[in-house]
Design a protein around this motif. Structure first.
Motif, mmCIF file in Angstrom:
data_model
loop_
_atom_site.group_PDB
_atom_site.id
_atom_site.type_symbol
_atom_site.label_atom_id
_atom_site.label_comp_id
_atom_site.label_asym_id
_atom_site.label_seq_id
_atom_site.Cartn_x
_atom_site.Cartn_y
_atom_site.Cartn_z
ATOM 1 N N ILE A 610 0.842 -1.125 -0.017
ATOM 2 C CA ILE A 610 -0.194 0.002 0.061
ATOM 3 C C ILE A 610 0.902 1.151 -0.050
ATOM 4 O O ILE A 610 2.103 1.248 0.755
ATOM 5 N N VAL A 611 0.361 2.335 -0.898
ATOM 6 C CA VAL A 611 1.282 3.380 -1.065
ATOM 7 C C VAL A 611 0.413 4.490 -0.756
ATOM 8 O O VAL A 611 -0.721 4.553 -0.737
ATOM 9 N N LYS A 612 0.938 5.714 -0.514
ATOM 10 C CA LYS A 612 0.111 7.006 -0.224
ATOM 11 C C LYS A 612 0.345 7.650 -1.549
ATOM 12 O O LYS A 612 1.489 7.866 -2.154
ATOM 13 N N GLU A 613 -0.971 8.040 -1.854
ATOM 14 C CA GLU A 613 -1.363 8.587 -3.416
ATOM 15 C C GLU A 613 -2.417 9.627 -3.387
ATOM 16 O O GLU A 613 -3.410 9.277 -2.811
ATOM 17 N N ASN A 614 -2.055 10.996 -3.482
ATOM 18 C CA ASN A 614 -2.947 12.030 -3.461
ATOM 19 C C ASN A 614 -3.687 12.040 -1.976
ATOM 20 O O ASN A 614 -4.858 12.199 -1.685
ATOM 21 N N GLY A 615 -2.808 11.879 -1.133
ATOM 22 C CA GLY A 615 -3.361 12.136 0.292
ATOM 23 C C GLY A 615 -3.946 10.859 0.776
ATOM 24 O O GLY A 615 -4.622 10.898 2.066
ATOM 25 N N GLY A 616 -4.149 9.710 0.272
ATOM 26 C CA GLY A 616 -4.785 8.533 0.827
ATOM 27 C C GLY A 616 -3.961 7.232 0.140
ATOM 28 O O GLY A 616 -3.389 7.254 -0.594
ATOM 29 N N TRP A 617 -4.379 6.133 0.956
ATOM 30 C CA TRP A 617 -3.910 4.969 0.836
ATOM 31 C C TRP A 617 -4.210 4.361 -0.384
ATOM 32 O O TRP A 617 -5.548 4.346 -0.700
#
Length: 629
Positions: A610-617
């Protein structure tokens, strides 16, 4: 004189009683039919054991052993002289129930390859793999794999590790190009035994059949093998079975027994050669010899069972196919377990008992002569008759096994004081007989403990949270019980384990998700919201759960969902469990499994993160092809 009104009233009472008894009897049939009424209803060429020189006393001993010592058994079949002398079904089993062959797919595919050779679709076992997989072998591999021949797939031998302990299989399952991934495993089989070799070989053989025949391996098997043998499991009107070559066939126990009998008859069936005699002899030529308790899974081995040369192929989940040529006997067992059982799981002892029941000519002439039986040994350090049978697929501390052994002894004593020592003072006795056997333990004659089946365990702060079942020698027809209860929790007090049960203060900890990893509140919310979309379900609120560059197993989310959906569709209780998270730079690598699938626990691919992208996971992952090397 009795009035007509009273006669009608009495008749109504009798009618109500009759209906109640009928409903009760019907319920009994529904609950117990597969375990009792089918026991002696043989489907194919039935014969009484005595007519085929089977010793009834020895046979009873073998059947009692299944009842009391093999908790995961679904079926036991025995053919002798082409007659069905034993056809028994057990826990969740029945004549119409199918089981995935898993590691037994390879022997079935060996037969199909022989049929393809008979039809001149394949030249023979020495035909090079490059003639079937030229693109893959010439463009992707440079380690001498081009010299591999079909016989390298047919002779695949390796220890089988089915389930979460076998990363190689799951990498094959999720691979975008399964042929390439399987060839990479096979190409190294001469330098090291990879656990996934048998699965890779079975998949590649299925692809060979599909290439040369122009049809699916399932249709080919139905036309050329199953139809001649009267096997309708994969008939044209059966759309219920998943036809996934990587997973392979689902068959009934009798289907497997018929295939064994076909091989025992050197390929002949009803006077016709379904597969050539020469091919069957080739299959069993130079089969490796091993001891019965040390047999590799997934391909034929030669061993001795009670002094008789036997050919055995087993699956780690408890499936066995055994040929005893000198006795003209075929034995089949299937199991509820979808994953590997411990090596000492009791089936070797069963095979000895069932073969021992077959009388030789000298035994028939003198029925009073009995072979000396070795004392039955229990798993671990226990040799007394009170020790329960242990079956578990996860490591269990010795002191917890000691607890169950002591518990079994205390129950047999029928001493309520001793029995009470096994329960913590905080134990909350259940009034629901279905939920706990505690009420029985303090009855005048508590039933003895037969087996302990532990599937999951977590020990923390002198508490042990367990999953699995206990089997007691008990049956209650009207309550619908056959002596099987779920395991409860344990607590250690003054150095001794005791039953803690399921009191309210531990109810939250006793859920399945207690075995999951501890996530941050934000991560847990993400998993709750996006576990469905990960396996192909639509998001309820339209959440975007995937990173823009989502890649996993060599493909996008559509490919990932395509791999999983056949085994999840229409099933209840499917859920995602995250058992571990490990920081990987700015991302977190996720370990876990999907519970409730048709294959049991489907392990998540190794590369999922899981990665953070645009402020969400978001879900993301890239599986490196080197992981399957």
């Amino acid at each position: 004189m009795i009035s007509m009104k009273k006669i009608l009233k009495i008749s109504a009472v009798y009618l109500v009683c009759f209906v109640a008894l009928t409903v009760g009897f019907y319920t009994f049939i529904v609950v117990y039919a597969q375990k009792t009424l089918y026991l002696d209803k043989k489907q194919w060429n039935p014969a009484e054991p005595e007519t085929q020189h089977i010793d009834p006393a020895r046979l009873t001993k073998a059947l009692d052993y299944v009842d009391t010592r093999l908790p995961t058994a679904r079926s036991l079949l025995m053919l002798r002289n082409g007659k069905t002398v034993v056809e028994k079904y057990y826990w969740k089993g029945g004549p119409r129930e199918t089981d995935y062959l898993h590691s037994l797919n390879l022997p079935l595919l060996q037969v199909l390859i022989g049929i393809a050779i008979d039809h001149q679709l394949i030249r023979g076992p020495e035909q090079p793999l490059s003639s079937f997989f030229q693109k893959h072998l010439t463009q992707t591999l440079s380690d001498g794999s081009a010299s591999l021949a079909l016989r390298h797939l047919l002779r695949a031998q390796a220890p089988l590790l089915w389930g979460a302990g076998n990363p190689d299989y799951w990498n094959l399952f999720y691979a975008a190009d399964r042929i390439e991934a399987s060839l990479q495993v096979i190409s190294r089989h001469q330098t090291g035994n990879q656990p996934a070799i048998n699965f890779a070989a079975a998949y590649l053989l299925s692809q060979v059949i599909e290439q040369v025949s122009g049809q699916s391996v399932f249709n080919f098997a139905h036309r050329y093998l199953f139809q001649p043998l009267g096997i309708s499991t994969y008939g044209p009107d059966n759309d219920d079975l998943v036809q996934e070559p990587m997973v392979g066939f689902q068959l009934k126990a009798l289907d497997l027994a018929k295939i064994g009998y076909l091989l025992a008859r050197e390929g002949a069936w009803d006077g016709q050669q379904t597969v050539s005699k020469e091919w069957v002899r080739w299959l069993f030529f130079n089969v490796p010899h091993t001891e019965l308790d040390d047999t590799l899974g997934g391909s034929w081995v030669k061993t001795a069972i009670r002094g008789h040369e036997s050919f055995v192929v087993r699956g780690d989940g408890g499936q066995y196919l055994v040929l005893v040529p000198a006795l003209q006997a075929v034995v089949v067992t299937t199991s509820t377990s979808r994953f590997a059982l411990p090596q000492d799981n009791g089936h070797d002892r069963l095979l000895q008992l069932i073969v021992e029941a077959v009388l030789e000519p000298s035994d028939t002439a003198e029925m009073t002569t009995r072979l000396a039986l070795k004392p039955e040994m229990q798993p671990g350090q226990y040799t007394d008759n009170l020790a329960p049978n242990y079956v578990f697929t996860t490591p269990v501390p010795q002191d917890i096994l000691d607890f169950f052994h002591q518990f079994a002894q205390d129950i047999d004593s029928k001493d309520t004081r001793r029995i009470a020592e096994n329960y913590a003072r905080a134990y909350e006795y259940s009034t629901d007989i279905h939920a706990s056997p505690s009420r029985l333990m303090f009855s005048a004659s508590p039933p003895h403990l037969e087996y302990v089946h532990i599937t999951r365990i977590r020990v923390e702060n002198d508490r042990a949270y367990l999953r699995g079942t206990l089997k007691f020698h008990f049956i209650h027809i009207f309550a619908g019980l056959d002596g099987v209860w779920p395991l409860e929790n344990l607590i250690k007090l003054k150095g001794r384990w005791r039953w803690l049960g399921l009191p309210e203060k531990t109810a939250l900890l006793d859920r399945d998700d207690y075995f999951d990893a501890e996530l941050s509140e934000e991560q847990q919310r993400f998993v709750d919201d996006c576990s469905g979309p990960l396996v192909g379900e639509s998001s309820l609120f339209g959440n975007d759960c995937f990173a823009e560059t989502f890649q996993l197993a060599g493909g996008g989310r559509e490919l990932f969902a395509e791999r999983l959906q056949p085994f999840l569709q229409g099933r209840s209780g499917v859920g995602l469990h995250v058992t571990g998270v490990q920081r990987n730079g700015a991302a977190y690598r996720v370990q876990g499994y999907i519970a409730g699938s048709a294959l049991g626990e489907l392990r998540l691919p190794d590369g999922l993160q899981i990665v953070k992208e645009n402020g969400g996971w978001k879900w993301q992952g890239i599986v490196d092809s080197k992981q399957i090397e």
